[in-house]
Write a protein that holds these residues in place. Structure first.
Motif, mmCIF file in Angstrom:
data_model
loop_
_atom_site.group_PDB
_atom_site.id
_atom_site.type_symbol
_atom_site.label_atom_id
_atom_site.label_comp_id
_atom_site.label_asym_id
_atom_site.label_seq_id
_atom_site.Cartn_x
_atom_site.Cartn_y
_atom_site.Cartn_z
ATOM 1 N N ARG A 24 24.384 -12.795 -1.446
ATOM 2 C CA ARG A 24 23.493 -11.625 -1.386
ATOM 3 C C ARG A 24 23.435 -10.993 -2.767
ATOM 4 O O ARG A 24 24.471 -10.838 -3.411
ATOM 5 C CB ARG A 24 23.976 -10.597 -0.346
ATOM 6 C CG ARG A 24 22.842 -9.650 0.043
ATOM 7 C CD ARG A 24 23.248 -8.558 1.026
ATOM 8 N NE ARG A 24 24.076 -9.043 2.119
ATOM 9 C CZ ARG A 24 25.257 -8.484 2.429
ATOM 10 N NH1 ARG A 24 25.742 -7.478 1.736
ATOM 11 N NH2 ARG A 24 25.962 -8.966 3.449
ATOM 12 N N ASP A 25 22.242 -10.702 -3.230
ATOM 13 C CA ASP A 25 22.027 -10.138 -4.574
ATOM 14 C C ASP A 25 22.737 -10.983 -5.640
ATOM 15 O O ASP A 25 23.368 -10.450 -6.554
ATOM 16 C CB ASP A 25 22.528 -8.692 -4.653
ATOM 17 C CG ASP A 25 21.884 -7.803 -3.599
ATOM 18 O OD1 ASP A 25 20.704 -8.062 -3.288
ATOM 19 O OD2 ASP A 25 22.555 -6.880 -3.097
ATOM 20 N N GLY A 26 22.651 -12.287 -5.491
ATOM 21 C CA GLY A 26 23.214 -13.181 -6.498
ATOM 22 C C GLY A 26 24.727 -13.287 -6.470
ATOM 23 O O GLY A 26 25.329 -13.899 -7.359
#
Ligand code: PBG
Length: 336
Positions: free
Chosen positions: A146-148
């Motif tokens: 999530r989010d990199g």
């Protein structure tokens, strides 16, 4: 095990009365005083199981090692059994990957199907399964993204479900290699809740972020699509942190702890063995295998002697069992 601090040279018992060469004179004498020996039951054979049937793909960087579908792998597993190997470690390579690695915990996934087939044909062979998401996720990381970022706690449920699905298929031991904090506890709790209190966990406790996994990632098609694994695997510079990793896994319920890779981490194996009273496994990884093969193929090293020396060193350092791609060759050499 010998310990340097217990070896005393007493005055009066030194040269010329003491001559260490006396016990090195013949092979029989050397065998009599040998401290460490490798035998087939120390070895665990890793296998790359590809989804489908009649599939066999060579792995360029691992000569002699293949991805193969379970129907073809069975004959290699039978050979391993005949040579005295009693444990195999399975990695699955699915045809379809997605963001959440859903094939990892699918009841009909590649590993689950393979375990059923193998246990059906060779019920006594110990089947260990690697519990990770990286071969099953489109991004190639060992947990959810999530989010990199690789999400720790959200990945635990999927990893525990993966382990449970392997055990339901008949796996004898599960081996979480994902390096999420809390993975051993999450797996132990789910297995216990589902009635699998008797199934041991072999924890990849001290697993380093190592370049020596390069050939494996070709074999398992599991290279991360972005970034690397350094936010979850250990920094090669650290050994005290390895003790904390092992300690945590023991508290969470690990039955066997692992150090990985092996050859460049003999000090870690040795310290873990000194500090903990449970079995220690060492993983002689793909890059260690490839180095020896490459040198041997060039005529620069005697393969048999190099492999035996390396495995003996890993055992001498404290490993009770060794996962090695050389396992079949070693058994053939040992049987003459
Ligand atoms: C899965 C896993 C890896 C290895 C074992 N389990 C690869 C990785 O962490 O990138 C490596 C084994 C080898 O190199 O032989 N996470």
């Amino acid at each position: 095990m010998s310990d340097a601090s217990t070896i005393r040279t007493t005055a009066g018992y030194s040269f010329p009365r003491v001559r260490l060469r006396r016990l090195r004179r013949t092979e029989s004498l050397r065998a009599l005083v040998r401290e460490t020996e490798i035998s087939p039951q120390d070895l665990i054979l890793p296998l790359f199981i590809r989804e489908g049937t009649s599939v066999r793909n060579d792995i360029a960087s691992m000569p002699g090692v293949r991805q193969q579908s379970v129907d073809l792998a069975l004959s290699e597993i039978k050979t391993a059994w005949e040579l005295g190997i009693r444990a195999i470690l399975l990695f699955g390579i699915p045809d379809h990957k997605d963001e959440v690695g859903s094939q990892a915990y699918d009841e009909h996934g590649v590993v689950q199907v393979a375990v059923r087939e193998i246990k059906d044909r060779l019920p006594e062979m110990i089947v260990i399964t690697d519990v990770c998401l990286c071969e099953y996720t489109s991004h190639g990381h060992c947990g959810l993204i999530r989010d990199g970022d690789v999400q720790n706690d959200d990945s635990l449920e999927l990893l525990a479900r993966t382990a449970l699905s392997h055990v339901r298929a008949g796996a004898d031991i599960v081996a979480p290699s994902n390096m999420m904090d809390g993975t051993v506890l999450a797996i132990r709790e789910l297995l216990d809740a589902e009635g699998f209190q008797h199934v041991p966990i072999m924890a990849y406790s001290a697993k380093y972020a190592s370049c020596f996994y390069g050939p494996f990632r070709e074999a398992a098609e599991s290279a991360p699509a972005f970034g690397d694994r350094r936010s979850y695997q250990m920094d090669p510079a650290n050994v005290r942190e390895a003790i904390r990793e092992v300690d945590m896994d023991v508290i969470e319920g690990a039955d066997i702890v692992m150090v990985k890779p092996a050859l460049a981490y003999l000090d870690v194996i040795s310290k873990v063995k000194e500090r903990f009273d449970l079995p220690v496994a060492a993983y002689n990884v793909s890059g260690e295998f490839a180095m020896v093969k490459a040198a041997a193929m060039n005529g620069w090293l005697d393969e048999r002697r190099a492999v035996m020396e390396i495995l003996t060193s890993i055992k001498r350092a404290g490993a009770d069992m060794i996962i090695s791609y050389h396992s079949l060759d070693v058994c053939r050499w040992l049987s003459g």
